[in-house]
Design a protein around this motif. Structure first.
Motif, PDB file in Angstrom:
ATOM      1  N   LYS A   1       0.852  -1.180   0.000  1.00  0.00           N
ATOM      2  CA  LYS A   1       0.000   0.000   0.000  1.00  0.00           C
ATOM      3  C   LYS A   1       0.888   1.229   0.000  1.00  0.00           C
ATOM      4  O   LYS A   1       2.019   1.190   0.491  1.00  0.00           O
ATOM      5  N   PRO A   2       0.411   2.341  -0.553  1.00  0.00           N
ATOM      6  CA  PRO A   2       1.196   3.575  -0.490  1.00  0.00           C
ATOM      7  C   PRO A   2       1.482   3.952   0.964  1.00  0.00           C
ATOM      8  O   PRO A   2       0.603   3.877   1.826  1.00  0.00           O
ATOM      9  N   GLY A   3       2.723   4.306   1.235  1.00  0.00           N
ATOM     10  CA  GLY A   3       3.096   4.715   2.584  1.00  0.00           C
ATOM     11  C   GLY A   3       3.044   3.607   3.611  1.00  0.00           C
ATOM     12  O   GLY A   3       2.842   3.869   4.805  1.00  0.00           O
ATOM     13  N   LEU A   4       3.245   2.367   3.189  1.00  0.00           N
ATOM     14  CA  LEU A   4       3.225   1.246   4.130  1.00  0.00           C
ATOM     15  C   LEU A   4       4.159   1.534   5.308  1.00  0.00           C
ATOM     16  O   LEU A   4       5.321   1.913   5.120  1.00  0.00           O
ATOM     17  N   SER A   5       3.652   1.357   6.525  1.00  0.00           N
ATOM     18  CA  SER A   5       4.439   1.664   7.720  1.00  0.00           C
ATOM     19  C   SER A   5       4.291   0.548   8.742  1.00  0.00           C
ATOM     20  O   SER A   5       3.511  -0.408   8.552  1.00  0.00           O
TER      21      SER A   5
ATOM     22  N   ALA B   1      -2.549  -5.172   9.746  1.00  0.00           N
ATOM     23  CA  ALA B   1      -2.928  -4.704  11.077  1.00  0.00           C
ATOM     24  C   ALA B   1      -3.822  -3.477  11.060  1.00  0.00           C
ATOM     25  O   ALA B   1      -4.485  -3.185  12.052  1.00  0.00           O
ATOM     26  N   SER B   2      -3.844  -2.742   9.969  1.00  0.00           N
ATOM     27  CA  SER B   2      -4.661  -1.527   9.894  1.00  0.00           C
ATOM     28  C   SER B   2      -5.843  -1.745   8.962  1.00  0.00           C
ATOM     29  O   SER B   2      -5.801  -2.592   8.057  1.00  0.00           O
ATOM     30  N   ASN B   3      -6.890  -0.981   9.168  1.00  0.00           N
ATOM     31  CA  ASN B   3      -8.055  -1.075   8.282  1.00  0.00           C
ATOM     32  C   ASN B   3      -7.668  -0.742   6.844  1.00  0.00           C
ATOM     33  O   ASN B   3      -8.152  -1.366   5.893  1.00  0.00           O
ATOM     34  N   ASP B   4      -6.782   0.250   6.695  1.00  0.00           N
ATOM     35  CA  ASP B   4      -6.350   0.655   5.356  1.00  0.00           C
ATOM     36  C   ASP B   4      -5.626  -0.495   4.658  1.00  0.00           C
ATOM     37  O   ASP B   4      -5.847  -0.766   3.475  1.00  0.00           O
ATOM     38  N   MET B   5      -4.758  -1.197   5.407  1.00  0.00           N
ATOM     39  CA  MET B   5      -4.010  -2.309   4.806  1.00  0.00           C
ATOM     40  C   MET B   5      -4.950  -3.467   4.489  1.00  0.00           C
ATOM     41  O   MET B   5      -4.822  -4.113   3.441  1.00  0.00           O
ATOM     42  N   ARG B   6      -5.899  -3.737   5.372  1.00  0.00           N
ATOM     43  CA  ARG B   6      -6.858  -4.821   5.088  1.00  0.00           C
ATOM     44  C   ARG B   6      -7.696  -4.500   3.849  1.00  0.00           C
ATOM     45  O   ARG B   6      -7.947  -5.379   3.017  1.00  0.00           O
ATOM     46  N   ASP B   7      -8.089  -3.240   3.724  1.00  0.00           N
ATOM     47  CA  ASP B   7      -8.868  -2.842   2.558  1.00  0.00           C
ATOM     48  C   ASP B   7      -8.036  -2.960   1.285  1.00  0.00           C
ATOM     49  O   ASP B   7      -8.520  -3.447   0.251  1.00  0.00           O
ATOM     50  N   ARG B   8      -6.784  -2.525   1.352  1.00  0.00           N
ATOM     51  CA  ARG B   8      -5.902  -2.604   0.186  1.00  0.00           C
ATOM     52  C   ARG B   8      -5.665  -4.065  -0.201  1.00  0.00           C
ATOM     53  O   ARG B   8      -5.676  -4.409  -1.384  1.00  0.00           O
TER      54      ARG B   8
END
Length: 270
Positions: free
Chosen positions: A32-36, A50-57
């Motif tokens: 994902k863009p800006g993976l942290s 671990a994040s909603n953004d990563m799960r969505d991506r």
């Protein structure tokens, strides 16, 4: 061969190149863009979103929320190491001895001329040690330590030399070029990448091919123009100078395949 590609937006150039030439590889993408650090959780060889953004991506890419890195023949980590921008920021308040600007500062300090206002000096050894520490604690290194099999680390490409045509943008890079420090910075960044990743077992660092570079610390625009996005569709904006395109991705993919074909005992850190 089953490959797992983990990264930020810079993984897109490798995805685009792989689509053009998939060879006999299956590619699973976790990016994902800006993976942290906040986007992932590592439990042994298990990589969790671990994040909603990563799960969505991951869902949009058809990637499970959890991957077992032990199930892949190799893990490729793209863009999660210190970049040229991180390297410049680390020294922007100092002159580095051994760089052209640092040599000039030392000569001025040793001359009989009235003292000029100058930035503090940092030894090149101290700078390299600090930059190496950033690599050792990077997300790339963290993932490499967790993967039980071969790992290839591919850093963010150097910015495009097209930035020289964009007045007022990226002033810290422009200052670096004015002071003729570009080649020194690139050499130290590559040395820090090697020093930071070399001790990690089964890990290979793949530097950007030298013939794609310009002005020591920039990338030829032909390898950056029209860089793809992770989301697919249209590419990066026309004035983007940060993302490699499929041509650069193809060069790196070739280097990756060469590395993975080597016997296990020689496949680390060329």
């Amino acid at each position: 061969m089953k490959l797992c590609l983990i990264g930020d937006s810079h993984a897109a150039m490798l995805i685009a190149a792989h689509r053009q030439d998939p060879a006999d590889e299956g590619l699973t993408v976790f990016a994902k863009p800006g993976l942290s650090d906040e986007d992932i959780r590592l439990e042994g060889p298990l990589l969790h979103a671990a994040s909603n953004d990563m799960r969505d991506r991951a869902a949009r890419m058809g990637t499970p929320d959890t991957l077992n890195l032990a199930e892949f023949d190799a893990v490729v980590v793209a863009g999660l190491a210190p970049s040229a921008f991180a390297a410049v920021r680390l020294q922007q308040g100092h002159s580095v001895s051994g760089w052209p600007s640092g040599a000039k500062a030392v000569a001025q300090a040793l001359s009989d001329a009235p003292p000029a206002r100058a930035r503090p000096l940092m030894t090149r050894a101290a700078y390299l040690a600090a930059l190496t520490s950033l690599c050792e604690t990077s997300l790339s290194a963290r993932i490499a330590r967790a993967a039980p099999g071969p790992v290839a680390v591919i850093p963010q490409p150097f910015p495009s030399d097209a930035l020289q045509d964009q007045d007022g943008t990226y002033p810290i890079i422009r200052r670096l070029l004015r002071q003729r420090d570009g080649a020194a910075l690139a050499a130290d960044l590559i040395a820090a990448h090697r020093a930071g990743f070399a001790p990690l077992p089964r890990t290979t660092y793949l530097p950007q091919p030298a013939d794609t570079l310009s002005h020591g610390c920039l990338t030829l625009a032909a390898f950056m123009r029209g860089g793809p996005r992770l989301s697919g569709g249209s590419g990066q904006d026309g004035d983007d100078v940060l993302h490699g395109n499929a041509a650069l991705g193809a060069r790196l993919l070739t280097d990756l395949r060469t590395t993975l074909r080597r016997p296990a005992q020689t496949a680390s850190n060329p």
